[in-house]
Structure formats: C-alpha cells, structure tokens
Design a protein around this motif. Structure first.
Motif, mmCIF file in Angstrom:
data_model
loop_
_atom_site.group_PDB
_atom_site.id
_atom_site.type_symbol
_atom_site.label_atom_id
_atom_site.label_comp_id
_atom_site.label_asym_id
_atom_site.label_seq_id
_atom_site.Cartn_x
_atom_site.Cartn_y
_atom_site.Cartn_z
ATOM 1 N N PRO A 113 78.733 -29.318 53.059
ATOM 2 C CA PRO A 113 77.776 -29.213 54.537
ATOM 3 C C PRO A 113 76.056 -28.975 53.802
ATOM 4 O O PRO A 113 76.013 -28.794 52.776
ATOM 5 C CB PRO A 113 77.647 -27.299 54.429
ATOM 6 C CG PRO A 113 77.856 -26.244 53.715
ATOM 7 C CD PRO A 113 79.168 -27.506 52.935
ATOM 8 N N ALA A 114 75.201 -29.454 54.566
ATOM 9 C CA ALA A 114 73.915 -29.767 54.175
ATOM 10 C C ALA A 114 72.822 -28.814 55.217
ATOM 11 O O ALA A 114 73.106 -28.441 56.767
ATOM 12 C CB ALA A 114 73.438 -31.338 54.520
ATOM 13 N N GLN A 115 71.913 -28.772 54.856
ATOM 14 C CA GLN A 115 70.849 -27.213 55.608
ATOM 15 C C GLN A 115 69.827 -28.803 56.667
ATOM 16 O O GLN A 115 69.450 -29.770 55.883
ATOM 17 C CB GLN A 115 69.863 -26.887 54.331
ATOM 18 C CG GLN A 115 70.508 -25.580 53.879
ATOM 19 C CD GLN A 115 70.020 -25.325 52.812
ATOM 20 O OE1 GLN A 115 69.099 -25.942 51.376
ATOM 21 N NE2 GLN A 115 70.145 -23.745 52.270
ATOM 22 N N LEU A 116 70.042 -28.142 57.370
ATOM 23 C CA LEU A 116 69.513 -28.669 58.629
ATOM 24 C C LEU A 116 67.733 -29.085 58.613
ATOM 25 O O LEU A 116 66.262 -27.957 58.108
ATOM 26 C CB LEU A 116 69.510 -28.485 59.555
ATOM 27 C CG LEU A 116 71.063 -27.552 60.699
ATOM 28 C CD1 LEU A 116 70.202 -27.823 62.121
ATOM 29 C CD2 LEU A 116 71.955 -29.318 61.141
ATOM 30 N N PRO A 117 67.273 -30.504 58.722
ATOM 31 C CA PRO A 117 65.595 -30.344 58.503
ATOM 32 C C PRO A 117 65.181 -29.564 59.726
ATOM 33 O O PRO A 117 65.184 -30.508 60.585
ATOM 34 C CB PRO A 117 65.735 -31.905 58.469
ATOM 35 C CG PRO A 117 66.683 -32.464 58.842
ATOM 36 C CD PRO A 117 67.950 -31.456 58.521
ATOM 37 N N GLU B 151 58.812 -22.098 56.172
ATOM 38 C CA GLU B 151 59.473 -21.110 57.149
ATOM 39 C C GLU B 151 60.180 -22.103 55.379
ATOM 40 O O GLU B 151 60.864 -23.477 55.386
ATOM 41 C CB GLU B 151 59.847 -20.840 57.746
ATOM 42 C CG GLU B 151 60.867 -19.698 57.475
ATOM 43 C CD GLU B 151 61.500 -19.519 58.873
ATOM 44 O OE1 GLU B 151 63.044 -19.222 58.219
ATOM 45 O OE2 GLU B 151 60.845 -19.637 59.603
ATOM 46 N N ARG B 152 61.397 -21.357 54.626
ATOM 47 C CA ARG B 152 62.137 -22.175 53.593
ATOM 48 C C ARG B 152 63.356 -21.262 53.394
ATOM 49 O O ARG B 152 63.703 -20.456 54.153
ATOM 50 C CB ARG B 152 61.381 -22.524 52.148
ATOM 51 C CG ARG B 152 60.413 -23.382 51.843
ATOM 52 C CD ARG B 152 59.651 -23.572 50.691
ATOM 53 N NE ARG B 152 59.266 -23.919 50.343
ATOM 54 C CZ ARG B 152 58.780 -25.305 50.410
ATOM 55 N NH1 ARG B 152 59.954 -26.206 50.183
ATOM 56 N NH2 ARG B 152 57.765 -26.120 50.684
ATOM 57 N N TYR B 153 64.515 -22.217 53.565
ATOM 58 C CA TYR B 153 66.189 -21.482 53.474
ATOM 59 C C TYR B 153 66.024 -21.366 51.973
ATOM 60 O O TYR B 153 64.993 -21.588 50.925
ATOM 61 C CB TYR B 153 66.537 -23.483 53.239
ATOM 62 C CG TYR B 153 67.254 -23.249 54.642
ATOM 63 C CD1 TYR B 153 67.738 -23.070 55.235
ATOM 64 C CD2 TYR B 153 66.717 -24.981 54.738
ATOM 65 C CE1 TYR B 153 68.212 -23.636 56.545
ATOM 66 C CE2 TYR B 153 66.871 -25.604 56.178
ATOM 67 C CZ TYR B 153 67.447 -24.792 56.675
ATOM 68 O OH TYR B 153 67.814 -25.583 57.541
ATOM 69 N N PRO B 154 66.535 -20.124 52.038
ATOM 70 C CA PRO B 154 66.977 -18.783 50.943
ATOM 71 C C PRO B 154 67.417 -19.869 49.921
ATOM 72 O O PRO B 154 68.226 -21.260 49.801
ATOM 73 C CB PRO B 154 68.070 -18.283 51.272
ATOM 74 C CG PRO B 154 68.753 -18.544 52.795
ATOM 75 C CD PRO B 154 67.356 -19.552 53.148
ATOM 76 N N PRO B 155 66.732 -19.750 48.396
ATOM 77 C CA PRO B 155 67.541 -20.200 47.174
ATOM 78 C C PRO B 155 68.698 -20.847 47.385
ATOM 79 O O PRO B 155 69.153 -19.464 47.624
ATOM 80 C CB PRO B 155 66.527 -20.135 46.391
ATOM 81 C CG PRO B 155 65.939 -18.878 46.719
ATOM 82 C CD PRO B 155 66.208 -18.726 47.921
ATOM 83 N N VAL B 166 62.649 -27.099 53.820
ATOM 84 C CA VAL B 166 61.566 -26.587 54.775
ATOM 85 C C VAL B 166 62.939 -26.648 55.737
ATOM 86 O O VAL B 166 63.642 -27.209 56.316
ATOM 87 C CB VAL B 166 60.986 -27.512 54.315
ATOM 88 C CG1 VAL B 166 60.061 -27.205 56.255
ATOM 89 C CG2 VAL B 166 59.431 -27.119 53.259
ATOM 90 N N ARG B 167 62.398 -25.737 56.688
ATOM 91 C CA ARG B 167 63.116 -24.624 57.927
ATOM 92 C C ARG B 167 61.927 -25.644 58.350
ATOM 93 O O ARG B 167 62.958 -25.370 59.729
ATOM 94 C CB ARG B 167 64.082 -23.647 57.321
ATOM 95 C CG ARG B 167 64.877 -23.320 58.609
ATOM 96 C CD ARG B 167 65.381 -21.477 58.703
ATOM 97 N NE ARG B 167 66.288 -21.739 60.537
ATOM 98 C CZ ARG B 167 66.438 -21.995 61.392
ATOM 99 N NH1 ARG B 167 64.611 -22.010 61.897
ATOM 100 N NH2 ARG B 167 66.449 -21.435 61.818
ATOM 101 N N SER B 168 61.111 -25.263 58.471
ATOM 102 C CA SER B 168 59.802 -25.232 59.705
ATOM 103 C C SER B 168 58.841 -24.857 59.455
ATOM 104 O O SER B 168 58.977 -24.056 58.356
ATOM 105 C CB SER B 168 60.429 -23.888 60.762
ATOM 106 O OG SER B 168 60.503 -22.606 60.848
#
Lengths: 260, 258
Positions: A113-117, B151-155, B166-168
């Motif tokens: 899976p990829a993390q959504l931008p 806001e970033r995704y958790p590492p 970056v998440r948002s």
C-alpha cells in the motif's frame, strides 16, 4: 511475476479459479454450473476487495493493483445484468475478461500500500474513480462485442449489444469526467489542466461520442464503421487506464500519484 | 427530405453529423498529440489562434444543431448539445483573453490567475506570476497568514531516512479589506477559500528564510456558466443513456400487458 502468499492473494486466486471453472463449464454447455461458479467467483472477488479495504484502511481504489481488484469486483454483477443482451458467447467472454483483469492483480502488480498524498483526501475521490471504473468495464465490454462483430464480418444482430452497452456506459464515463473536473477545480484550482491523463480520457469520451453520431448516421445502425470506432474506444480506455504507469516516467502528469 | 422520425436522415442532418464527426476526429487526434507533448505545450496548442478558431466553430455548429430536428425535439439531446456551448463560453470568460475583453467592456481590472506568497504573520495583496514571481497586480483585498501547519504520516519502515510523507497542510488566514479583518478561514488542499470574485487555493509552502505559504488565486469569472454546463451535460447524458431506454422499455411492457 510473483505469487502473493497472503489472504488477499488466496482470495484473488480463488476468484480466478472460479472464473476458470465457469469458463470450462460454459465451454461444455453447462450453463447453470457455469453461473454457479461465476457467482462463487463474484463472492470471492467481493471478499478480496473487502480484505484489501480492511487491510489498507481506505476504499481501495488508489493504486493500479486496487483498481484492477475493483474492476474484477464489478464484472460479476455486470455480467449478470447484460447476459440477456449478449447471449451464450457473452458469458464465455465475460469469464475471459475477468481472468485478464485478475492476472495482473494476482501475478504482476505489487500489493504494497502507498500513503495518500494530500490531494486525494476528498469526498469526490470515490465517486470519481467508481464512475470511471464502472464505465470502463461496460464500455470495454461494448468494445469487445464490436470486435467480435467485426470478426464475424457482419452487421450487428437485432439486439445490438455494442450500442446498448455503450449507451449504458457513456453516462458513467461523462459523470467520471465531470466529477474529475469539479475535483480538479477544488484541488488544483482549475477544472481542466491539459494533463496527459485528462487528454486521454477526453479522447475516449470523444471517440464514444463519435460512435453514437456515426451510429445515428448509418442507415440501420450497427454498421462496421461504427463498430470499428467502438473498438477504438476500448483501446483508448486501456491507454487511459495504464497511461500514468506505462509512460509515467516519460510524461509525468497530475494523475501520477503512485507507482505501479 | 424531412426527418421522418425513423431512420431516414435528412441532408442537413447528414451534413451536420459529418461535420461533427470531423470535429471529433480532429479533437481526438490533437488531444492524443497533447497527451504526448505534456500539459504545458498541450495548453498552448489548444489556446493558440487555430485552437480558439476550432472552439468557436464547434460552438457555432452546436448552436445551429440546437434548432434542428431531432435534437430540438428531445430534451436530452438539447441538453447534451447546449451544455458544451455553456462550458466553452464559461471557459472563455475565465481565460486571460476573456478577462481582457471584460476589463475593457466593464472598465475594471481583474486578474485571471496568479499566486500570493505570504510569510507567517504578514499580510499580502501582491499577485505574482507563479513560476518566476513577476508582479501581476494587486488584489482589492489582502490576505494575512496567521498560522501554517504541516501534518505528516507517522514514520514507517518504508522511509528510514528523512521525514515521512506529508498528509496535509493548511494555511489559517484572515482576509483584510482596507486593513480591517473581514473573514477568517482555513485553506487546505481540496478546500479553497472563495472571496471577492476569486478562489484561493493552497498550492505550496516553504520555510526559507521563514515559514511562508503559496496560494494560487484564480478568478471565478465564467465559473457558474461552466458548472451550469456540467449539470446540464450530466442530466442530459443520463436522461438520454438511461432514462429514455428505461421509459421505452416500460412503455413496451405496458403495451404488451394491455
């Protein structure tokens, strides 16, 4: 090429086995058994889609792998819907299409899976992609029926499956385009960006619009020229669907969110 | 010669259909070309003088078709053929040439598109060209960046070095009219702010020499026409593709039942 040694992989292979069995049953003329196997395959496809959804925590319509999974999910119910238009041959072809869709999902694409931008967090994400996928399955089916008609070197039969399927799918294709434009306005500031994937989807839309105009121009409809255009529309769909992944490195566009 | 309601095709209808088909062919071929050359050059091609001429011809043909049978008799076909005209007209009003025409006619000054670069804690109204930062003009209002948040995704294991994706990101802004605050808003990707005839989009950000945000500012001229066209196109295509066949089917069933 790699086997997927996971629950998801198992469900994908079970779906493939179901369609393969259905194909064999149709070939032997056992329609009831074939339909039962197709039903089993549809259930397995739904389970695979559900497992993926739970696994990644968002509606799985983002990577090419997930998109193919979703296409496979849609095919079963749609095949049931249009089997009256297409007859016996149609069911065999549906099983073949299902196997063609599932093969890359099962053996080629990575399931990582990829993390959504940020741009993908929108309530329009699911309607946009879902409308397109539904349209693509229906229109590719129309396109294949057109190909079969061209191979038979005949004008369309009474029921005109090519036209009926195209007319069923075209509104969804339009809806996908409009939702995409609206989303583009919200996310990128413009409803049309001349992005390569946008232009390929515009081409697809124009080719099918051309098909309908040609169809109404032909004396009785269902002629060979319009069938050839419908076939071309299917080719455009395949290119649109795979464009970002085939040419992503050469022609990156706004739709390049993830790798293959 | 007249359209007889069946498959008989009148001369004008035949001609219009063929012209339409040729337009479709040209559009399909140029848009494949555009996909191969990339967005920037494609935009240039479709916005060039021959490109614009083609759009005008297309809109003219569509307008003519509206008055001819069978299009004029079918609400669905009317909607389908009128919608692209609305979209093209709206697109023209929203374009840079459309703004020049409207500026001259209405004696106003409105930029079609630009970018605002605002440092945290500062207010800005200078609109610049997004790539090179060339000043384009001043907005009739200012925007103050109160706070910028990423806001970033958790590492995760997939990004051992460097920061996670970056998440948002979000700009908390206040709109100032003549120096007085009139509206506060959060601008995020997918959530633009609409104020004073412009949409403001979260576009980019940076931290050197200090935290700043880049907002894309787009004039809303013509947008309601475009959206009206979208709605008409959507309604028309579903009425034609789904509504008409379903109605025909129901009518046939009622006919058989009677």
């Amino acid at each position: 090429m790699a086997l997927k040694a996971s629950l998801l992989g198992f469900l994908i292979y079970a779906t493939m086995a179901g369609w393969l069995g259905a194909l064999a049953a149709y070939a032997f003329g056992w329609r009831a058994k074939g339909r039962a196997l197709a039903l089993f395959a549809s259930a397995a496809a739904a389970a695979a889609f559900g497992a993926r959804w739970v696994g990644v925590g968002h509606v799985p319509m983002q990577s090419l792998f997930e998109v193919f999974l979703c296409l496979a999910l849609l095919l079963g119910p749609l095949s049931f819907l249009w089997r009256r238009w297409l007859g016996k041959e149609g069911e065999c072809t549906d099983a073949l299409i299902a196997l063609a869709i599932l093969f890359p999902a099962g053996f080629v694409f990575s399931e990582a899976p990829a993390q959504l931008p940020p741009a993908l967090f929108s309530p329009l994400f699911i309607p946009h992609v879902a409308a397109y996928l539904l349209a693509y399955v229906i229109l590719i089916r129309s396109s294949l029926a057109a190909g079969a008609q061209l191979l038979r070197r005949a004008d369309a039969p009474e029921a005109e499956p090519v036209y009926r399927l195209a007319r069923l799918g075209f509104p969804l294709l339009t809806l996908g385009l409009l939702l995409g434009a609206w989303w583009g306005k919200l996310a990128w500031g413009d409803y049309w960006n001349w992005d390569p994937k946008e232009l390929w989807s515009l081409t697809t839309w124009v080719v099918f619009a051309g098909y309908f105009h040609l169809h109404s121009l032909e004396e009785r409809g269902g002629g060979r020229l319009s069938a050839a255009v419908a076939l071309l529309g299917g080719v455009c769909i395949l290119i649109t669907l795979l464009w970002v992944n085939l040419a992503g490195r050469t022609f990156p566009g706004l739709h390049a969110y993830t790798g293959p | 010669m007249a359209f007889d309601g069946g498959r008989g095709v009148s001369t004008f209808r035949r001609l219009a259909l063929w012209v339409g088909l040729w337009f479709f062919a040209v559009l399909a071929i140029t848009s494949v070309g555009g996909a191969l050359m990339g967005a920037e050059r494609a935009s240039g091609m479709f916005g060039s003088t021959p490109g614009r001429l083609l759009w005008v011809l297309f809109a003219t043909l569509l307008l003519m078709v509206l008055f001819c049978k069978p299009v004029s008799r079918s609400p669905a076909l009317l909607a389908l053929h009128a919608a692209p005209v609305l979209i093209l007209a709206g697109a023209f009003l929203g374009s840079a040439p459309g703004h020049r025409v409207a500026d001259a006619l209405l004696h106003r000054q409105k930029a079609s598109e630009g970018a605002l670069l605002i440092f945290e804690g500062r207010a800005e109204n200078l609109l610049v060209e997004p790539d090179r930062g060339v000043p384009l003009g001043r907005l009739p209002f200012s925007v103050r960046l109160d706070r910028f948040t990423v806001e970033r995704y958790p590492p995760g294991p997939s990004d051992p070095q460097g920061e996670p994706p970056v998440r948002s990101y979000r700009s908390d802004v206040t709109v100032l009219l003549d120096g007085r605050p009139v509206q506060s808003a959060s601008i995020e990707v997918n959530r633009p702010l609409h104020f004073g005839g412009y949409h403001l989009y979260q576009s980019s950000y940076g931290t050197l020499p200090a935290t700043y945000t880049v907002l894309t500012v787009v004039s809303d001229s013509g947008l309601s026409l475009v959206y009206a066209g979208f709605i008409l196109l959507g309604a028309g295509v579903f009425w034609w593709g789904w509504g008409e066949p379903i109605l025909a089917h129901l009518r046939r069933r009622r006919g058989n039942g009677a």
